[in-house]
Design a protein around this motif. Sequence first.
Motif, short mmCIF file in Angstrom:
data_model
loop_
_atom_site.label_atom_id
_atom_site.label_comp_id
_atom_site.label_asym_id
_atom_site.label_seq_id
_atom_site.Cartn_x
_atom_site.Cartn_y
_atom_site.Cartn_z
N SER A 165 1.21 0.85 8.45
CA SER A 165 1.27 -0.04 7.29
C SER A 165 1.09 -1.49 7.70
O SER A 165 0.49 -2.29 6.97
CB SER A 165 2.59 0.14 6.53
OG SER A 165 3.69 -0.22 7.34
N SER A 219 0.83 -1.20 0.00
CA SER A 219 0.00 0.00 0.00
C SER A 219 0.86 1.25 0.00
O SER A 219 2.08 1.19 0.14
CB SER A 219 -0.91 0.00 1.23
OG SER A 219 -0.14 0.15 2.41
N ASP A 254 -2.48 -2.04 8.11
CA ASP A 254 -3.11 -2.15 6.80
C ASP A 254 -2.98 -3.56 6.25
O ASP A 254 -3.91 -4.09 5.65
CB ASP A 254 -2.47 -1.14 5.84
CG ASP A 254 -3.11 -1.16 4.46
OD1 ASP A 254 -4.31 -0.87 4.35
OD2 ASP A 254 -2.40 -1.48 3.48
#
Length: 204
Positions: A191, A137, A194
């Motif tokens: 992250s 991402s 995520d």
Amino acid sequence: MASSSSKIWTVPNVITMIRVILIPIFVILLLAPWPYLFYNYDYFLGIQPFVAAFAFAVIAATDCIDGAIARKTNCITDFGKFMDPLADKILVCAALFALVEIGSLPSWVALIVVAREFIVSGLRMLAAAKGVVIAASIFGKVKTVLQIIAIIMFILMDCTLFVSFGQGFCSFYFYASWTVMIISIIMSIVSMGDYFAKSKELFN
């Protein structure tokens, strides 16, 4: 004839392997007492952090180069998908451990970063075993850029040449370096979250 995805010795992959080979050289430039090999070693002691920071920046920049070449020439291989992110992780971890070694960085920072990499790698391995691909991402990309900037700033933090700029500059640089590092740590955790959000189906 081997398919493009199964080839190893492509230009991007060669650049990736060169990046891995250069990592020990960067560590030597940062840690080894090589300035004492020269007669005017005081000068080289002063520029040692700059030499190490430059080497780190060049090695990190090759990540953009091999990725751009791979996409432009449509030469994305399975080996590259495996080795490219691994080379980045090795570079960052080597730099963090080296900074801990010279006392510029507390060990808890390296522990958080390394733990995050282990967790994310485990998630991706679990996903791959179930035939699921977890795409990187924007959080991970921002995290990587911030880590590189923070590491370069920490390499230069104890540079003796900065003393000539005055205490005010040194204090500003210290707090700026830590600000970038803290933000990079936060982005590392974000992250990772995520990745967990994208892989939640794997645990059902």
